[in-house]
Design a protein around this motif. Structure first.
Motif, mmCIF file in Angstrom:
data_model
loop_
_atom_site.group_PDB
_atom_site.id
_atom_site.type_symbol
_atom_site.label_atom_id
_atom_site.label_comp_id
_atom_site.label_asym_id
_atom_site.label_seq_id
_atom_site.Cartn_x
_atom_site.Cartn_y
_atom_site.Cartn_z
ATOM 1 N N VAL A 78 75.663 -2.053 39.743
ATOM 2 C CA VAL A 78 74.032 -2.131 39.347
ATOM 3 C C VAL A 78 73.555 -3.196 39.505
ATOM 4 C CG1 VAL A 78 72.453 -1.306 37.881
ATOM 5 C CG2 VAL A 78 74.495 0.249 37.663
ATOM 6 N N SER A 79 72.460 -3.050 40.399
ATOM 7 C CA SER A 79 71.742 -4.522 40.871
ATOM 8 C C SER A 79 70.501 -3.893 40.852
ATOM 9 C CB SER A 79 72.365 -4.492 42.259
ATOM 10 O OG SER A 79 72.291 -3.851 43.121
ATOM 11 N N VAL A 90 69.133 7.871 50.101
ATOM 12 C CA VAL A 90 70.564 7.585 49.343
ATOM 13 C C VAL A 90 71.793 7.102 50.241
ATOM 14 C CG1 VAL A 90 72.762 9.146 48.725
ATOM 15 C CG2 VAL A 90 70.354 9.174 48.292
ATOM 16 N N SER A 91 72.698 6.068 50.723
ATOM 17 C CA SER A 91 73.287 5.615 51.216
ATOM 18 C C SER A 91 75.371 5.911 50.908
ATOM 19 C CB SER A 91 73.373 4.431 52.415
ATOM 20 O OG SER A 91 71.790 3.545 52.234
ATOM 21 N N THR A 140 69.433 -0.889 42.164
ATOM 22 C CA THR A 140 70.578 -0.052 43.317
ATOM 23 C C THR A 140 71.452 -0.071 42.814
ATOM 24 O OG1 THR A 140 69.733 -1.160 45.408
ATOM 25 C CG2 THR A 140 71.966 -0.335 45.519
ATOM 26 N N ILE A 141 71.624 1.302 42.478
ATOM 27 C CA ILE A 141 73.399 1.871 41.725
ATOM 28 C C ILE A 141 74.216 1.868 42.984
ATOM 29 C CG2 ILE A 141 74.354 3.278 40.089
ATOM 30 C CD1 ILE A 141 71.652 3.866 38.965
ATOM 31 N N GLN A 142 75.452 1.620 42.878
ATOM 32 C CA GLN A 142 76.355 1.753 44.058
ATOM 33 C C GLN A 142 77.864 2.402 43.282
ATOM 34 O OE1 GLN A 142 77.402 -1.324 46.207
ATOM 35 N NE2 GLN A 142 77.962 -0.479 47.810
ATOM 36 N N ALA A 143 78.574 2.877 43.707
ATOM 37 C CA ALA A 143 79.991 3.530 43.166
ATOM 38 C C ALA A 143 81.224 3.158 44.808
ATOM 39 C CB ALA A 143 80.196 4.546 43.398
ATOM 40 N N GLN A 144 82.406 2.944 44.516
ATOM 41 C CA GLN A 144 82.922 2.358 45.512
ATOM 42 C C GLN A 144 84.445 3.324 45.546
ATOM 43 O OE1 GLN A 144 85.298 -0.028 47.020
ATOM 44 N NE2 GLN A 144 85.157 -0.922 45.294
ATOM 45 N N VAL A 160 78.927 5.040 47.666
ATOM 46 C CA VAL A 160 77.849 5.573 47.528
ATOM 47 C C VAL A 160 77.093 4.737 47.640
ATOM 48 C CG1 VAL A 160 76.603 7.366 46.840
ATOM 49 C CG2 VAL A 160 79.221 7.639 47.808
ATOM 50 N N SER A 161 75.405 4.715 47.534
ATOM 51 C CA SER A 161 74.896 4.080 47.001
ATOM 52 C C SER A 161 73.161 4.617 47.120
ATOM 53 C CB SER A 161 74.298 2.724 47.168
ATOM 54 O OG SER A 161 73.444 2.557 49.302
ATOM 55 N N TYR A 162 72.362 4.677 45.803
ATOM 56 C CA TYR A 162 70.976 4.585 45.519
ATOM 57 C C TYR A 162 70.223 4.448 45.046
ATOM 58 C CZ TYR A 162 67.445 7.518 42.799
ATOM 59 O OH TYR A 162 66.235 7.885 43.269
ATOM 60 N N SER A 163 69.288 3.895 45.270
ATOM 61 C CA SER A 163 68.268 2.865 45.267
ATOM 62 C C SER A 163 66.692 3.505 45.430
ATOM 63 C CB SER A 163 67.836 1.829 46.362
ATOM 64 O OG SER A 163 68.911 1.303 47.430
#
Length: 84
Positions: A80-81, A15-16, A52-56, A44-47
């Protein structure tokens, strides 16, 4: 032009989280008034493996000296990547 910015990021395992704020002031030129732009953003991102899922979320406000109003721009995104 004057630019002030501060950023912070933290990563724990998968988590970042990151946050940043900036202020930019563009000086007046001939017939143009001084402009100020304030912006802030959080992400916020989760790998997991290759995914990787990222919300901004970000907000930007622009104002012109000598006027009462300002323009605000709000953006929210989800990404989502996958890496192959």
């Amino acid at each position: 032009m004057r630019y002030i910015g501060a950023y912070v990021a933290y990563t724990a395992g998968d988590v970042s989280v990151s946050y940043g704020e900036t202020e930019t002031v563009t000086k007046a030129l001939a017939a143009t008034a001084e402009r100020t732009t304030d912006a802030d953003a959080i992400a916020v991102s989760y790998s997991m493996g290759s995914m990787t899922i990222q919300a901004q979320r970000s907000e930007q406000a622009r104002s012109v000296a000598g006027t009462a109003g300002s323009t605000t721009l709000d953006e929210t995104g989800i990404k989502v990547s996958f890496a192959f």
